[in-house]
Structure formats: structure tokens, C-alpha cells
Write an enzyme that holds these catalytic residues in place. Structure first.
Site, PDB file in Angstrom:
ATOM      1  N   GLY A  31       0.801  -1.216   0.000  1.00 24.58           N
ATOM      2  CA  GLY A  31       0.000   0.000   0.000  1.00 24.58           C
ATOM      3  C   GLY A  31       0.833   1.264   0.000  1.00 24.58           C
ATOM      4  O   GLY A  31       2.023   1.248  -0.296  1.00 24.58           O
ATOM      5  N   HIS A  37       4.095   1.231  -8.119  1.00 19.15           N
ATOM      6  CA  HIS A  37       3.031   0.231  -7.959  1.00 19.15           C
ATOM      7  C   HIS A  37       2.045   0.295  -9.128  1.00 19.15           C
ATOM      8  O   HIS A  37       1.575  -0.735  -9.624  1.00 19.15           O
ATOM      9  CB  HIS A  37       2.229   0.482  -6.674  1.00 19.15           C
ATOM     10  CG  HIS A  37       3.026   0.416  -5.416  1.00 19.15           C
ATOM     11  ND1 HIS A  37       3.226   1.518  -4.606  1.00 19.15           N
ATOM     12  CD2 HIS A  37       3.662  -0.616  -4.808  1.00 19.15           C
ATOM     13  CE1 HIS A  37       3.939   1.156  -3.557  1.00 19.15           C
ATOM     14  NE2 HIS A  37       4.228  -0.125  -3.651  1.00 19.15           N
ATOM     15  N   GLN A  61       7.691  -9.390   7.825  1.00 18.67           N
ATOM     16  CA  GLN A  61       8.903  -9.002   7.099  1.00 18.67           C
ATOM     17  C   GLN A  61       9.600  -7.797   7.722  1.00 18.67           C
ATOM     18  O   GLN A  61      10.595  -7.317   7.194  1.00 18.67           O
ATOM     19  CB  GLN A  61       8.604  -8.772   5.614  1.00 18.67           C
ATOM     20  CG  GLN A  61       7.812  -7.530   5.291  1.00 18.67           C
ATOM     21  CD  GLN A  61       7.359  -7.533   3.842  1.00 18.67           C
ATOM     22  OE1 GLN A  61       6.528  -8.353   3.440  1.00 18.67           O
ATOM     23  NE2 GLN A  61       7.890  -6.625   3.039  1.00 18.67           N
ATOM     24  N   GLY A 147       8.498  -5.220  -8.744  1.00 18.51           N
ATOM     25  CA  GLY A 147       9.334  -4.146  -9.268  1.00 18.51           C
ATOM     26  C   GLY A 147      10.815  -4.494  -9.227  1.00 18.51           C
ATOM     27  O   GLY A 147      11.292  -5.152  -8.301  1.00 18.51           O
TER      28      GLY A 147
END
EC number: 6.3.2.1
Length: 283
Positions: A31, A37, A61, A147
Site C-alpha cells: 500500500g 506500484h 517481514q 518491481g
């Protein structure tokens, strides 16, 4: 655009799409969406009938002293941006939905996760591969989009997909940058105007390293020292790592040859930023 907040709701949504013979693309995010994104979402839109984006700040994480609590969140803004990029459904579960009480199962890729970001963030990639494998099981997409900025993450996920036989194509999309070269990151919002200027040291160092290699320098230590010098010349910077590695194995190189990854992680004030570039060096 639909907002799905439970695993059951996603499974129903996916089952309906599959009944109609539709292909599904997944864009996993934490987010606070930016153009990086959205470039993933647009690629997914071109290549799939249905695009699902997950928005989940994944606690497993983050290390104990990292920025989980302050990581930026704005679901309303994200929903608007996602819809504008052609996303059909957003999956935004609560932490308890993904990790119910007594949760005890983790997925870990060995080797690739022990260097670069894995060396300074122990447990980070275990959290990434666990949540991504859960998302893959929940959504069961045909394709998933990541990405290039998170190069190591994408490589680790590709290895997990290969090793665990997920029938999913992993697609990596080039890093999106500001006009001055700074890689887009949700964490850029932490930077003061002065720190924002110092953050350019990452891109400058990668540029310098690439130029030295293109000019014929093949000693990794020489290139690395030049990159480190560029970074430390800027105020409020502290190097986590500057690495010159084999782009496929992430093993450090002494002599620069083949597919080469220049990767770095730098603290600017209290914000840790990463960036990288991949070069083909064929003498």
C-alpha cells in the site's frame, strides 16, 4: 472496483472469474501506492482479464526495531489510485486474517536471502516469501508482478516459485524514478527536504559505478570504493551496503563480468533506501 477483506471473499471472487475462463494477474503491495506500484498494475491490466491487488503491511517481514508501526497507510487513497490504474479488486486483509492466533508456518529460501538486504535484515525475506506464498495460494493467479527496485526480492520469489512448483509466471517491471533519478518508494515520504536531496546519492552512485564499468574498469573493489565515496559525500547518509554481485546468484564479484548487479542500501537520516542497476558486461 471491489474491496475484499477476507480470504473467503477472495476465493469466491477468483472462483467466479475462473468459471468464466478468465486469466488473473496479482499485484502484491504494502500500500501507500506510488507510480511504481501503478506501473505494475497497468502491466497486469494489459496481460490479464482480471487484476487483483493486495494491500497488506506484512508484519513478518519487519524486524523488531523497524518501521512497521509507522509505515504509511491510506486505504482510501490507495483504492482510488488502484481503480485509476485498472485494478478490478483490492484484497486488504487484517493482520489476524493472514496470521491467526497460533500461526506457526514459514517459507524460507536459503542462500539468496543471506546476502545484501538479508544480511542486515535477518528474517525479512522469510516474511516476504511466507506472505507471498500465502497470497499465491489464496489468489492462485496466472501471473504476479514485482518491481525491479526490489531486485533481490524478485529473484528470491522466482526461486521460491521454481522450487515449490507454483504454476505462476513472475514478471518484473523496471524501476520507476522521479525526474531527478530517485527511485520511487513509499518510504520517501519520511524524508525531510534536505534528506530528499541526500537521497539522490543512491542514483548518483549507481550512475558513477555504471560509467566506470562502461569505461572499462573491471575491478569490483575500485568501482565499489568510488560509489561509497559518492554516497558519503552527502549529509546524513550512512551506508548499509554497496555490492557488486552476479545478477543471477547474488555472489559478490571481484572481477566484473557477465550479468552484473550494482546494488546498494543507504540510510538517509532514519530512512533506509535501496536501489540497483543491472549491467551486461561482455568483453
Amino acid at each position: 472496483m471491489e474491496l475484499l477483506q477476507t480470504i473467503a471473499a477472495v476465493r469466491n471472487y477468483v472462483a467466479a472469474a475462473r468459471q468464466r475462463g478468465l486469466s488473473i494477474g496479482l499485484v502484491p503491495t504494502m500500500g501507500y501506492l506510488h507510480e511504481g506500484h501503478l506501473s505494475l498494475a497497468r502491466a497486469a491490466r494489459q496481460q490479464n482479464d482480471v487484476v487483483i491487488m493486495s494491500i497488506f503491511v506484512n508484519p513478518t517481514q519487519f524486524g523488531p526495531n523497524e518501521d512497521f508501526a509507522r509505515y504509511p497507510r491510506d486505504l482510501e487513497r490507495d483504492r482510488e489510485l488502484a481503480a485509476g490504474a485498472g485494478v478490478d479488486a483490492v484484497f486488504a486483509p487484517a493482520v489476524e486474517e493472514m496470521y491467526p492466533a497460533g500461526y506457526a508456518t514459514y517459507v524460507q529460501v536459503e542462500g539468496l536471502t543471506e546476502v545484501l538486504c538479508g544480511a542486515s535484515r535477518p528474517g525479512h525475506f522469510r516474511g516476504v516469501t511466507t506472505v507471498v506464498s500465502k497470497l499465491f495460494n489464496i489468489v492462485q493467479p496466472d501471473r504476479a508482478y514485482f518491481g525491479q527496485k526490489d531486485y533481490q526480492q524478485a529473484l528470491v520469489i522466482k526461486r521460491m516459485v521454481r522450487d515449490l512448483n507454483f504454476p505462476i509466471e513472475i514478471i518484473t517491471i523496471p524501476t520507476v524514478r522521479e525526474a531527478d533519478g530517485l527511485a520511487l518508494s513509499s518510504r520517501n515520504k519520511y524524508l525531510t527536504p534536505e534528506q530528499r536531496r541526500s537521497a539522490l546519492s543512491l542514483h548518483r552512485a549507481l550512475h558513477l559505478g555504471s560509467d566506470l564499468i562502461k569505461a572499462g574498469e573491471r575491478e569490483a573493489a575500485v568501482v565499489r570504493r568510488a560509489m561509497e565515496k559518492e554516497i558519503t559525500a552527502w549529509p546524513e547518509t550512512r551506508i548499509d551496503y554497496v555490492a557488486i554481485s552476479d545478477a543471477d546468484t547474488l555472489k559478490p564479484l571481484e572481477k566484473i563480468a557477465g550479468r552484473v548487479l550494482l546494488a546498494l542500501a543507504v540510510w538517509v537520516g532514519n530512512t533506509r533506501l535501496i536501489d540497483n542497476v543491472v549491467l551486461e558486461v561482455n568483453d
